[in-house]
Design a protein around this motif. Structure first.
Motif, PDB file in Angstrom:
ATOM      1  N   ASP A 150       0.847  -1.187   0.000  1.00  0.00           N
ATOM      2  CA  ASP A 150       0.000   0.000   0.000  1.00  0.00           C
ATOM      3  C   ASP A 150       0.886   1.242   0.000  1.00  0.00           C
ATOM      4  N   VAL A 151       0.763   2.029  -1.046  1.00  0.00           N
ATOM      5  CA  VAL A 151       1.535   3.253  -1.223  1.00  0.00           C
ATOM      6  C   VAL A 151       0.644   4.447  -0.894  1.00  0.00           C
ATOM      7  N   SER A 152       1.160   5.368  -0.100  1.00  0.00           N
ATOM      8  CA  SER A 152       0.393   6.547   0.296  1.00  0.00           C
ATOM      9  C   SER A 152       1.048   7.817  -0.229  1.00  0.00           C
ATOM     10  N   THR A 199       2.054  11.653  -0.168  1.00  0.00           N
ATOM     11  CA  THR A 199       2.313  12.718   0.802  1.00  0.00           C
ATOM     12  C   THR A 199       1.428  13.918   0.440  1.00  0.00           C
ATOM     13  N   ARG A 243      -0.217  14.509  -3.194  1.00  0.00           N
ATOM     14  CA  ARG A 243      -1.640  14.733  -3.493  1.00  0.00           C
ATOM     15  C   ARG A 243      -1.838  15.994  -4.329  1.00  0.00           C
ATOM     16  N   THR A 255      -4.236   6.505  -0.870  1.00  0.00           N
ATOM     17  CA  THR A 255      -3.469   5.271  -0.671  1.00  0.00           C
ATOM     18  C   THR A 255      -3.938   4.247  -1.702  1.00  0.00           C
ATOM     19  N   ALA A 293       5.430  10.047  -2.436  1.00  0.00           N
ATOM     20  CA  ALA A 293       4.711   8.860  -1.965  1.00  0.00           C
ATOM     21  C   ALA A 293       5.638   7.988  -1.147  1.00  0.00           C
ATOM     22  N   SER A 341       5.627   4.160   1.620  1.00  0.00           N
ATOM     23  CA  SER A 341       4.921   2.958   2.083  1.00  0.00           C
ATOM     24  C   SER A 341       5.525   2.547   3.417  1.00  0.00           C
TER      25      SER A 341
END
Length: 251
Positions: A134-136, A138, A142, A153, A175, A177
């Motif tokens: 799962d990559v989120s 920053t 965004r 995410t 991004a 994780s």
């Protein structure tokens, strides 16, 4: 927007380094599919086979870099003559790309090439086995145009023996994780690298798992576990970045 709706006629360039024909050809097909480009607007250069051409960078829309079995952090004595040539040619190109802020998106191997340019520490601290993580994004991610339409995410395919340990101030983290803090970053306004693979679908990563089974990404008795790991969650979002990149920079 279809390929015929894209502005201009200057091609994009895909720099590839896979010696094995099946994963190399599938990689090119996946870049064509997810960018929406016709073959005449995505020129493939197989650097493991041929020297880097002399590009007139004013005549290309942008540069894409695929994944690679090469590791930037390997000691020099373990690098083949081909790898050393490719690294030298890529370094010279990336120097010019960054100086000109030319549109550039490197997938996985892009972290090694762009990270080396930045003198970032690259080692095995945050290596990830072949899997889905799962990559989120920053806050900067965004807000970045290349992440338009991506969830905050999202699942993504990974599999790498090295990664950037800490990002220098010259780069912007986009991004992360839980297992790899630098999953995507930008230099200046138009130069990008991802540690995850936006160009892959499930069939593509299964091909690579079989093609590189003896390359040390997993133990000999872990083939089944690795195939199961890439089926952990559907991966559909990252490929949007490739189409966004093309629509943003085609000229």
């Amino acid at each position: 927007m279809t390929s015929t709706d894209l502005p201009g006629d200057r091609p994009f360039v895909l720099l590839a380094t896979r010696a094995e024909n099946q994963p190399a050809d599938e990689e090119y097909a996946l870049f064509l599919r997810f960018t929406g480009l016709p073959p005449e607007r995505l020129l493939r250069v197989r650097l493991e086979r041929d020297p880097m051409p002399e590009f007139d960078l004013d005549e290309v829309s942008g540069i894409l870099v695929g994944g690679s079995p090469f590791n930037a952090s390997d000691p020099i004595e373990r690098k083949s003559a081909v790898q050393q040539r490719v690294e030298a040619e890529m370094a010279a190109l990336v120097d010019e790309v960054v100086a000109r802020d030319l549109p550039f998106l490197g997938a996985c191997y892009g972290v090694g090439t762009l990270g080396t340019h930045l003198a970032a520490p690259i080692d095995g601290t945050f290596a990830e086995p072949i899997s889905v993580v799962d990559v989120s994004l920053t806050p900067a991610g965004r807000a970045d145009p290349l992440a338009e339409g991506l969830p905050a995410t999202f699942p993504a395919f990974v599999g790498h023996k090295e990664a950037i340990r800490s990002l220098p101030p010259a780069a912007t983290l986009l991004a992360s994780s839980p297992t790899c803090p630098v999953q995507m970053f930008r230099v200046k306004q138009n130069v990008y690298a991802t540690q995850f693979h936006p160009e892959l679908d499930l069939d593509g990563i299964v091909t690579r798992i079989h093609a590189y089974a003896s390359y040390g990404y997993f133990a000999a008795d872990e083939l089944g576990l690795t195939l199961a790991a890439v089926r952990r969650a559907p991966v559909t979002s990252p490929s949007r970045m490739l189409r966004t990149f093309v629509e943003r920079y085609a000229r």
